[in-house]
Scaffold this motif. Structure first.
Motif, PDB file in Angstrom:
ATOM      1  N   GLU A  92      -0.633 -33.145  -0.881  1.00 13.26           N
ATOM      2  CA  GLU A  92      -1.240 -31.310  -1.325  1.00 13.26           C
ATOM      3  C   GLU A  92      -1.473 -30.338  -0.366  1.00 13.26           C
ATOM      4  O   GLU A  92      -1.313 -29.076  -0.677  1.00 13.26           O
ATOM      5  N   ASP A  93      -1.635 -30.700   0.523  1.00 17.11           N
ATOM      6  CA  ASP A  93      -1.290 -30.143   2.045  1.00 17.11           C
ATOM      7  C   ASP A  93       0.058 -29.531   2.541  1.00 17.11           C
ATOM      8  O   ASP A  93       0.071 -28.539   2.676  1.00 17.11           O
ATOM      9  N   ARG A  94       0.611 -30.289   1.947  1.00 21.86           N
ATOM     10  CA  ARG A  94       2.021 -29.742   2.183  1.00 21.86           C
ATOM     11  C   ARG A  94       2.502 -28.782   1.279  1.00 21.86           C
ATOM     12  O   ARG A  94       3.181 -27.696   1.444  1.00 21.86           O
ATOM     13  N   LEU A  95       2.243 -29.027  -0.217  1.00 24.29           N
ATOM     14  CA  LEU A  95       1.590 -27.937  -0.716  1.00 24.29           C
ATOM     15  C   LEU A  95       1.693 -26.819  -1.152  1.00 24.29           C
ATOM     16  O   LEU A  95       2.812 -25.833  -0.812  1.00 24.29           O
ATOM     17  N   VAL A  96       0.248 -27.159  -0.086  1.00 30.45           N
ATOM     18  CA  VAL A  96       0.093 -25.625   0.049  1.00 30.45           C
ATOM     19  C   VAL A  96       0.598 -24.490   1.396  1.00 30.45           C
ATOM     20  O   VAL A  96       0.887 -23.387   1.156  1.00 30.45           O
ATOM     21  N   ALA A  97       1.090 -25.403   2.601  1.00 24.99           N
ATOM     22  CA  ALA A  97       1.693 -25.505   3.274  1.00 24.99           C
ATOM     23  C   ALA A  97       3.050 -24.453   2.667  1.00 24.99           C
ATOM     24  O   ALA A  97       3.585 -23.125   3.056  1.00 24.99           O
ATOM     25  N   LEU A  98       3.455 -24.765   1.878  1.00 22.94           N
ATOM     26  CA  LEU A  98       4.971 -24.071   0.831  1.00 22.94           C
ATOM     27  C   LEU A  98       4.587 -23.272   0.211  1.00 22.94           C
ATOM     28  O   LEU A  98       5.328 -22.534   0.019  1.00 22.94           O
ATOM     29  N   PRO A 133       2.581 -19.061   1.270  1.00 18.32           N
ATOM     30  CA  PRO A 133       3.662 -17.778   1.568  1.00 18.32           C
ATOM     31  C   PRO A 133       4.106 -17.117   0.567  1.00 18.32           C
ATOM     32  O   PRO A 133       4.279 -16.270   0.585  1.00 18.32           O
ATOM     33  N   VAL A 134       4.430 -18.161  -0.348  1.00 18.77           N
ATOM     34  CA  VAL A 134       5.358 -17.196  -1.354  1.00 18.77           C
ATOM     35  C   VAL A 134       4.055 -16.706  -2.607  1.00 18.77           C
ATOM     36  O   VAL A 134       4.013 -15.667  -2.605  1.00 18.77           O
ATOM     37  N   VAL A 135       3.048 -17.193  -2.434  1.00 26.15           N
ATOM     38  CA  VAL A 135       1.530 -16.935  -3.224  1.00 26.15           C
ATOM     39  C   VAL A 135       1.531 -15.532  -2.925  1.00 26.15           C
ATOM     40  O   VAL A 135       1.078 -14.328  -3.617  1.00 26.15           O
ATOM     41  N   ASN A 136       1.101 -15.414  -1.365  1.00 21.06           N
ATOM     42  CA  ASN A 136       1.389 -14.163  -0.787  1.00 21.06           C
ATOM     43  C   ASN A 136       2.251 -13.195  -0.550  1.00 21.06           C
ATOM     44  O   ASN A 136       1.213 -12.299  -0.648  1.00 21.06           O
ATOM     45  N   ASN A 137       3.241 -13.278  -0.708  1.00 17.50           N
ATOM     46  CA  ASN A 137       4.393 -12.453  -0.618  1.00 17.50           C
ATOM     47  C   ASN A 137       3.928 -12.062  -2.107  1.00 17.50           C
ATOM     48  O   ASN A 137       5.042 -10.977  -1.875  1.00 17.50           O
ATOM     49  N   ALA A 138       3.650 -11.960  -2.987  1.00 16.44           N
ATOM     50  CA  ALA A 138       3.468 -12.215  -3.894  1.00 16.44           C
ATOM     51  C   ALA A 138       2.592 -10.989  -5.020  1.00 16.44           C
ATOM     52  O   ALA A 138       2.214 -10.817  -5.852  1.00 16.44           O
ATOM     53  N   GLY A 139       1.364 -11.334  -3.581  1.00 19.08           N
ATOM     54  CA  GLY A 139       0.760 -10.345  -4.177  1.00 19.08           C
ATOM     55  C   GLY A 139      -0.868 -10.627  -4.456  1.00 19.08           C
ATOM     56  O   GLY A 139      -1.266 -10.457  -5.013  1.00 19.08           O
ATOM     57  N   PHE A 140      -0.686 -12.435  -4.462  1.00 15.55           N
ATOM     58  CA  PHE A 140      -1.789 -13.135  -5.240  1.00 15.55           C
ATOM     59  C   PHE A 140      -2.546 -13.632  -4.234  1.00 15.55           C
ATOM     60  O   PHE A 140      -2.109 -13.588  -3.210  1.00 15.55           O
ATOM     61  N   SER A 153       9.333 -20.913  -8.744  1.00 18.25           N
ATOM     62  CA  SER A 153      10.270 -22.407  -8.739  1.00 18.25           C
ATOM     63  C   SER A 153      11.409 -22.455  -8.388  1.00 18.25           C
ATOM     64  O   SER A 153      11.437 -23.660  -7.438  1.00 18.25           O
ATOM     65  N   PRO A 154      12.320 -21.380  -7.429  1.00 12.09           N
ATOM     66  CA  PRO A 154      12.817 -21.505  -6.229  1.00 12.09           C
ATOM     67  C   PRO A 154      12.810 -21.862  -5.605  1.00 12.09           C
ATOM     68  O   PRO A 154      13.943 -22.703  -4.752  1.00 12.09           O
ATOM     69  N   VAL A 155      12.162 -22.005  -4.762  1.00  5.13           N
ATOM     70  CA  VAL A 155      10.692 -22.514  -3.494  1.00  5.13           C
ATOM     71  C   VAL A 155      11.482 -24.242  -3.970  1.00  5.13           C
ATOM     72  O   VAL A 155      11.515 -24.975  -3.037  1.00  5.13           O
ATOM     73  N   LEU A 156      10.231 -23.882  -4.392  1.00  7.34           N
ATOM     74  CA  LEU A 156      10.120 -25.616  -4.858  1.00  7.34           C
ATOM     75  C   LEU A 156      11.579 -26.764  -6.046  1.00  7.34           C
ATOM     76  O   LEU A 156      11.523 -27.859  -4.525  1.00  7.34           O
TER      77      LEU A 156
END
Length: 178
Positions: free
Chosen positions: A4-10, A13-20, A59-62
């Motif tokens: 779960e920590d590795r998933l958060v790190a991944l 940044p995508v969540v923040n870049n999307a404005g969330f 999705s593409p990042v995952l």
């Protein structure tokens, strides 16, 4: 490092870049896993369209990183009205609201508490326990789960914030014109 920590790190940044803002990442299920990503806008709202937008961004990042063994479903959601409180920021943001929390250890013979969120004090969660005079301070890592208690006032405030966000972003007009 835990999965779960590795998933958060991944994911973060995508969540923040999307404005969330990322609220929580959780994996559930046995053979058929679900990756739950809970996020919200900075104003603490999250529409169905926001969830879809974030899902498309994740999705593409995952897919490329392939962080979870085997098949899994991606579920993107808002924290909801009776939201979980998982970050110190949550306890600060929701100060003054009724909540319940469960600790991962006994404190004065109990694990479960009901009361009012009193913010954050010196990096610890401040909580006014129902029936107690003093404010309790709990290290965040002691909290197994915490969530707001659904009240009429919480529903009213959440609906008001959602309406204001829809008017600001023009989502009301988009829905009525479809």
């Amino acid at each position: 490092m835990l999965l779960e920590d590795r998933l958060v790190a991944l994911i973060e940044p995508v969540v923040n870049n999307a404005g969330f803002e990322l609220v929580r990442v959780r994996i559930t299920g046995g053979q058929k896993k679900t990756l739950q990503v809970m996020a919200e806008r900075p104003d603490r709202t999250m529409s169905a369209e926001d969830c879809a937008k974030l899902s498309r961004a994740l999705s593409p990042v995952l897919d490329e990183a392939d962080p979870i063994e085997g098949n899994y479903n991606l579920e993107v959601s808002s924290p909801g009205i009776d939201r979980p409180l998982v970050r110190l920021k949550d306890f600060d943001d929701w100060q003054g609201w009724p909540a319940k929390l469960e600790l991962n250890r006994l404190v004065e013979g109990r694990k479960r508490f009901k009361g009012v969120v009193a913010g954050v004090d010196e990096g610890k969660v401040a909580f006014d326990i129902e029936g107690e005079e003093d404010t309790a301070l709990f290290p965040l890592e002691w909290i197994a789960s915490a969530q707001l208690i659904l009240t009429e006032e919480l529903i009213r405030q959440t609906m008001k914030a959602d309406k204001e966000t829809r008017q600001t972003t023009g989502e009301d007009e988009m829905e009525t014109s479809q």
